[in-house]
Design a protein around this motif. Sequence first.
Motif, short mmCIF file in Angstrom:
data_model
loop_
_atom_site.label_atom_id
_atom_site.label_comp_id
_atom_site.label_asym_id
_atom_site.label_seq_id
_atom_site.Cartn_x
_atom_site.Cartn_y
_atom_site.Cartn_z
N UNK A 1 1.32 46.79 -30.48
CA UNK A 1 1.53 45.48 -29.88
C UNK A 1 0.42 44.51 -30.24
N UNK A 2 0.79 43.32 -30.67
CA UNK A 2 -0.18 42.30 -31.12
C UNK A 2 -0.65 41.48 -29.93
N UNK A 3 -1.98 41.33 -29.82
CA UNK A 3 -2.55 40.42 -28.84
C UNK A 3 -3.55 39.52 -29.54
N UNK A 4 -3.17 38.27 -29.78
CA UNK A 4 -4.04 37.29 -30.42
C UNK A 4 -4.67 36.41 -29.36
N UNK A 5 -5.98 36.55 -29.18
CA UNK A 5 -6.68 35.68 -28.24
C UNK A 5 -7.30 34.52 -29.02
N UNK B 1 6.32 40.94 -38.21
CA UNK B 1 6.84 40.33 -37.00
C UNK B 1 6.73 38.81 -37.00
N UNK B 2 7.89 38.15 -36.91
CA UNK B 2 8.02 36.69 -36.79
C UNK B 2 7.44 35.92 -37.98
N UNK C 1 12.97 40.19 -37.00
CA UNK C 1 11.74 40.98 -36.99
C UNK C 1 12.00 42.43 -36.63
N UNK C 2 12.86 42.65 -35.65
CA UNK C 2 13.16 44.01 -35.20
C UNK C 2 13.92 44.77 -36.28
N UNK C 3 14.87 44.11 -36.92
CA UNK C 3 15.60 44.76 -38.02
C UNK C 3 14.65 45.12 -39.16
N UNK C 4 13.75 44.20 -39.49
CA UNK C 4 12.78 44.46 -40.56
C UNK C 4 11.87 45.63 -40.21
N UNK C 5 11.46 45.71 -38.96
CA UNK C 5 10.61 46.82 -38.52
C UNK C 5 11.36 48.15 -38.61
N UNK C 6 12.62 48.16 -38.18
CA UNK C 6 13.41 49.38 -38.26
C UNK C 6 13.63 49.80 -39.71
N UNK C 7 13.84 48.83 -40.60
CA UNK C 7 14.01 49.13 -42.02
C UNK C 7 12.71 49.72 -42.58
N UNK D 1 5.06 41.64 -32.29
CA UNK D 1 4.93 40.83 -31.09
C UNK D 1 5.90 41.30 -30.00
N UNK D 2 7.09 41.71 -30.42
CA UNK D 2 8.19 42.02 -29.49
C UNK D 2 8.29 43.53 -29.29
N UNK D 3 7.43 44.04 -28.42
CA UNK D 3 7.28 45.48 -28.24
C UNK D 3 8.55 46.10 -27.66
N UNK D 4 9.06 45.55 -26.60
CA UNK D 4 10.22 46.14 -25.92
C UNK D 4 11.40 46.28 -26.88
N UNK D 5 11.72 45.21 -27.60
CA UNK D 5 12.87 45.22 -28.50
C UNK D 5 12.66 46.22 -29.65
#
Length: 272
Positions: free
Chosen positions: A17-21, A216-217, A236-242, A254-258
């Motif tokens: 999970x990305x956290x950009x401060x 992601x995004x 982004x989710x499709x690309x991650x799954x691929x 960025x989208x951890x749950x999905x």
Amino acid sequence: MKTLELLLSQNRPLVMGILNTTPDSFSDGGKFLKQGDAIKQIERMLKCGADIIDIGGESTRPGAAEVPEQEEIERVMPLVEAANKMGAVVSVDTSKASVMKEALAQGVELINDVRALQEEGAIEVVANSRAHVCLMHMQGSPRTMQQNPTYEDVTNEVKDMLRQRIAVCTKHGIEAKRIIIDPGFGFGKTLQHNCQLMHLLDELKELECPILVGVSRKRMIGDILDREVDDRIIGSVVAAAYAAQKGAKILRVHDVDETVQAIKIVQAFEKQ
């Protein structure tokens, strides 16, 4: 207690999970500058199933301004401490040796470096620790990388650069088992370069290091779909799954749950 080494031994892709401060990251810039908001985001991502929390205090988007070392430390370290208290496996996204040193002193298990430990003192800091490191490929620098990226064969050139950095790191005492590689989607690459690199991602397996993928995004998703940053979740989710199907071990999102849901579905089908 979870450790990165234990997670990497599991037979499934990991979700980072990305956290950009930061005030200027391309997707979530400014959202998590306040500590309270950032801590709540860490809690949300862990609840959704994030395996690793990647904390960054300096944007690496094209044209982003550099951040002074002390300011980056002040942005990142309180969140590292908070994530540690939650039992998270923590990564810090930085290229600065001083920030790495502070993070490692706090027990951070992964240094995620877009410059592949090429900044002064960085390789020595990591070598003197037990932490893992992610070496990323980038053509140019974050400030200039997208001006005119050119390759004769992007996949082979990325592979060659990562191979060279792995060799340098091992020569300096960083064991190969501590090294993760990232082809650097969007870092000095056109859409065509990114697509070719993703299509041939499994060729990076010959380097014998876990592969991290972060799309992601990113603009490549937006260019393919003609969508703005806030409307790139599905792509982004499709690309991650691929990427996971092509051999990625860590998915930086960025989208951890999905993403966790998508990987669970893929894993369920793969087990049949």
